[in-house]
Write a protein that holds these residues in place. Structure first.
Motif, mmCIF file in Angstrom:
data_model
loop_
_atom_site.group_PDB
_atom_site.id
_atom_site.type_symbol
_atom_site.label_atom_id
_atom_site.label_comp_id
_atom_site.label_asym_id
_atom_site.label_seq_id
_atom_site.Cartn_x
_atom_site.Cartn_y
_atom_site.Cartn_z
ATOM 1 N N ARG A 216 28.655 0.905 -43.192
ATOM 2 C CA ARG A 216 28.399 2.176 -42.586
ATOM 3 C C ARG A 216 29.939 2.851 -42.607
ATOM 4 O O ARG A 216 30.556 3.108 -41.215
ATOM 5 C CB ARG A 216 27.918 1.822 -41.095
ATOM 6 C CG ARG A 216 27.557 3.049 -40.233
ATOM 7 C CD ARG A 216 26.746 2.919 -38.974
ATOM 8 N NE ARG A 216 26.697 4.099 -38.248
ATOM 9 C CZ ARG A 216 25.790 5.261 -38.470
ATOM 10 N NH1 ARG A 216 25.302 4.943 -39.652
ATOM 11 N NH2 ARG A 216 25.953 6.254 -37.809
ATOM 12 N N ARG A 223 30.609 9.338 -38.767
ATOM 13 C CA ARG A 223 30.244 8.183 -38.785
ATOM 14 C C ARG A 223 30.510 7.397 -37.338
ATOM 15 O O ARG A 223 31.520 7.171 -36.757
ATOM 16 C CB ARG A 223 30.821 7.268 -39.766
ATOM 17 C CG ARG A 223 30.028 7.632 -41.141
ATOM 18 C CD ARG A 223 28.510 6.795 -41.154
ATOM 19 N NE ARG A 223 27.994 7.069 -42.373
ATOM 20 C CZ ARG A 223 27.541 8.301 -42.994
ATOM 21 N NH1 ARG A 223 27.425 9.418 -42.095
ATOM 22 N NH2 ARG A 223 26.762 8.323 -43.894
ATOM 23 N N ASP A 227 23.605 1.647 -37.180
ATOM 24 C CA ASP A 227 22.496 2.231 -37.853
ATOM 25 C C ASP A 227 21.360 1.246 -37.493
ATOM 26 O O ASP A 227 21.362 0.275 -36.852
ATOM 27 C CB ASP A 227 22.608 2.417 -39.414
ATOM 28 C CG ASP A 227 22.869 0.595 -40.149
ATOM 29 O OD1 ASP A 227 22.542 -0.314 -39.335
ATOM 30 O OD2 ASP A 227 23.017 0.603 -41.360
ATOM 31 N N TYR A 231 24.488 -2.321 -38.327
ATOM 32 C CA TYR A 231 25.753 -2.053 -39.013
ATOM 33 C C TYR A 231 26.498 -1.067 -38.314
ATOM 34 O O TYR A 231 25.827 0.070 -38.223
ATOM 35 C CB TYR A 231 25.744 -1.891 -40.565
ATOM 36 C CG TYR A 231 25.070 -2.971 -41.098
ATOM 37 C CD1 TYR A 231 25.649 -4.377 -41.433
ATOM 38 C CD2 TYR A 231 23.828 -3.118 -41.860
ATOM 39 C CE1 TYR A 231 25.344 -5.210 -41.978
ATOM 40 C CE2 TYR A 231 23.411 -3.973 -42.728
ATOM 41 C CZ TYR A 231 23.977 -5.266 -42.623
ATOM 42 O OH TYR A 231 23.437 -6.198 -43.393
ATOM 43 N N ALA A 233 29.870 1.593 -37.367
ATOM 44 C CA ALA A 233 30.848 2.449 -37.888
ATOM 45 C C ALA A 233 32.253 1.846 -37.763
ATOM 46 O O ALA A 233 32.352 1.147 -36.700
ATOM 47 C CB ALA A 233 30.889 3.887 -37.347
ATOM 48 N N HIS A 499 25.803 5.243 -50.747
ATOM 49 C CA HIS A 499 24.786 5.491 -49.621
ATOM 50 C C HIS A 499 23.785 6.635 -49.787
ATOM 51 O O HIS A 499 22.921 6.651 -49.360
ATOM 52 C CB HIS A 499 25.674 5.545 -48.255
ATOM 53 C CG HIS A 499 26.269 4.143 -48.099
ATOM 54 N ND1 HIS A 499 25.738 2.836 -48.107
ATOM 55 C CD2 HIS A 499 27.538 4.059 -47.679
ATOM 56 C CE1 HIS A 499 26.775 2.209 -48.071
ATOM 57 N NE2 HIS A 499 27.840 2.687 -47.569
#
Length: 586
Positions: A216, A223, A227, A231, A233, A499
């Motif tokens: 991430r 960010r 998520d 995971y 930032a 991503h």
């Protein structure tokens, strides 16, 4: 010490790049032998050649020495030290190899789009903090390398690597598919700093490595949080390594954003509002995150440094409530209100925090190897630290913990006495502070675009006027980068890590609103107006003692400045929002 492994798996450390009109040809020139690699400039396809293609007056190639190959080529490198007895290099310069000749027959719309995507890849050429080694696995801590054993010597370096910390993992997929092991060079993003200093007659070597997770990754405001898979930032693994008298010691810490779904929408406000997304999912996301940490590092103590009140308090409450549902004997949560306890200058009060986690550190220890490479101590737990950005408060805290653990290790091997500290050795102490200050700056630049705030305390052991002024300037620079640069940089990062993928079928009519004040809403105009108003206000105030009419003008300029700032904040979302240029990778 890790061996160099099977010669058949040896990486090419120096190559010659031949640029023909229709293909790139890479020739190994480091004495390892091997075939030539051809990359089509038309569609990017690859093949192995037994010999160099013929040159002619029509096919006159451009020739350049390179040191690594993936989607980009490494055109310059700098040796920054050694790890496990092998040289470590920092990427000084990269260059993208475009393979887009097929676009010559493409529709104009697609050419325009590809040009846009190419600009993101060009931006990625300037990615800071990339490090590599041709023989040492930088993606794994010393303890994990030790646990791999001799088996690691028989497999290619990229197979040993942890994909979470391999910056070019996605870009190497094509090379992996083509079984091009000698070209598969693992890269980490983070930092690599070290120093040597004397303690009496002994010379101690201290290294500090940061490994940024790619799950991430991104920029500061773009960010945040986690998520759905947990995971987070700005997740960074920091490993402090000490070598002395044949002993090797290692201690690992981690940092990362608060592990639930939250964000800050960039809208030209200095501190955009924190927004929690799907609050009902917070305990589940946090549980996923900490179960993963438990599996990888052992026991975990989560040190939360955010404010208890104000905007941060909203996040702090959510984090604390989520942790109540998952804490156990192996997962512990501790809130420490850094700003309330330490303020902006009394960072020595971090001793209060240390007293609260010292039992955890004493129990879970660190890695220690003797002269034979045998493990005589093992780290069985990790401290996870966070603030809002996981940069400034976090780095000050981690440096304090790293200092304490290094003192433990030096006492353990008999170099320090029972009450001896790093502070009692001025040269060693100064180098240690600089080590952690540089570490914090490197991590901060990669996430926020500026060096770390509060770095003067880490570097000098106290707050300074110069440091406070630099913090003010860096805070303004972060504001500018968040609003005017980091969106594009985020797109570049997402493309490099796979991503997001380019979508030719995206809605090309989606554009930000045009006209009105958006045409003048750019950095130079906004900052010029604010700075001009501020400057004239100060000048007028200085003249008040000579002529009271200047008081009127200072109030006028001050009011105009405030009005401009408020107007920009009110209209920030219109100015800053722009369409995403990618779709999630399936």
């Amino acid at each position: 010490m890790m061996g160099k492994g099977d010669p058949g798996h040896k990486l090419h450390a120096r190559m010659r790049l031949w640029e023909f009109p229709d293909e790139y040809v890479v020739e190994p020139t480091d004495g390892t032998g091997g075939s030539f690699l051809s990359v089509s400039r038309i569609d990017g396809s690859m093949k192995i050649l037994d010999e160099l293609p013929q040159c002619s007056s029509v096919r006159v190639p451009k020739i350049q020495t390179i040191y690594g190959l993936y989607l980009f080529v490494i055109t310059e490198r700098e040796c920054v030290g050694s790890y496990m007895g092998h040289s470590i290099f920092k990427v000084s310069s990269m260059r993208i190899l475009p393979c887009d000749h097929s676009l010559r027959s493409s529709p104009a719309e697609q050419k325009k789009m590809e040009t846009e995507f190419s600009s993101f890849l060009n931006a990625a050429e300037n990615t800071p903090g990339l490090f590599f080694s041709y023989h040492a696995n930088l993606t794994l801590s010393m303890q994990r390398l030790h646990d791999l054993g001799d088996e690691a010597k028989t497999i290619p370096l990229w197979r040993q690597a942890d994909p979470r910390y391999m910056w070019n993992n996605y870009m190497m997929e094509v090379l992996i598919d083509n079984k091009l092991d000698p070209y598969l060079l693992p890269i980490i993003q983070g930092s690599f700093n070290h120093f040597q200093a004397a303690i009496g007659k002994d010379i101690v070597d201290v290294t500090l490595i940061a490994r940024r997770c790619t799950r991430r990754t991104g920029t500061r405001m773009w960010r945040r949080g986690a998520d759905p898979d947990g995971y987070v930032a700005n997740f960074v693994e920091s490993e402090q390594i000490m070598q002395l008298n044949g002993y090797t010691a290692s201690f690992v810490q981690v940092r990362g954003s608060m592990p639930f779904l939250w964000e800050q929408i960039v809208n030209l406000k200095y501190k955009p509002k924190f927004e929690i997304v799907k609050p009902e999912e917070a305990p589940r996301v946090a549980e996923r995150h900490f179960l993963d940490l438990r599996k990888r590092y052992g026991a975990v103590v989560a040190v939360d440094l955010v404010n208890k009140h104000g905007g941060e308090g909203y996040l702090c409450e959510m984090y604390g409530n989520s942790m109540q549902q998952i804490t156990n004997e192996d997962i512990r949560y501790l809130h420490f209100d850094f700003h309330r306890i330490c303020g902006h200058i009394h960072f020595e009060r971090l001793s209060v925090l240390y007293d609260q986690i010292s039992d955890f550190l004493n129990k879970n220890r660190y890695l220690l190897q003797n002269e034979k490479g045998e493990k005589i101590e093992e780290q069985s737990g990790v401290v996870r630290t966070n603030c809002i950005d996981c940069l400034d408060r976090t780095n000050v805290t981690q440096s304090m913990i790293g200092r304490k653990m290094l003192e433990f290790q030096l006492r353990r091997i008999g170099v320090f006495g029972a009450e001896e500290t790093i502070s009692s050795h001025p040269n060693f102490d100064g180098n240690f502070k600089i080590l952690w200050a540089n570490h914090g700056d490197d991590v901060s630049i990669q996430y926020s675009g500026t060096p770390a705030l509060k770095g003067d305390y880490v570097r000098y052991g106290q707050r300074t006027i110069e440091g406070i002024l630099k913090d003010g300037w860096n805070a303004l620079a972060r504001y500018y980068l968040n609003n005017f640069r980091d969106g594009t940089r985020q797109d570049a990062i997402d493309m490099v890590h796979g991503h997001y993928i380019a979508s030719v079928s995206r809605d090309l009519n989606t554009q930000p609103q045009k006209g009105g004040l958006e045409t003048i809403a750019n950095l130079r105009v906004a900052l010029s107006l604010v700075l001009a108003g501020f400057t004239f206000s100060i000048i007028s105030l200085k003249q008040v003692r000579n002529d009271w009419r200047h008081l009127f003008f200072s109030l006028l300029w001050g009011s105009l400045t405030v009005a401009i700032v408020l107007f920009v904040r009110a209209n920030g979302r219109v100015f800053c929002n722009r369409p995403r240029l990618h779709k999630p990778r399936s």
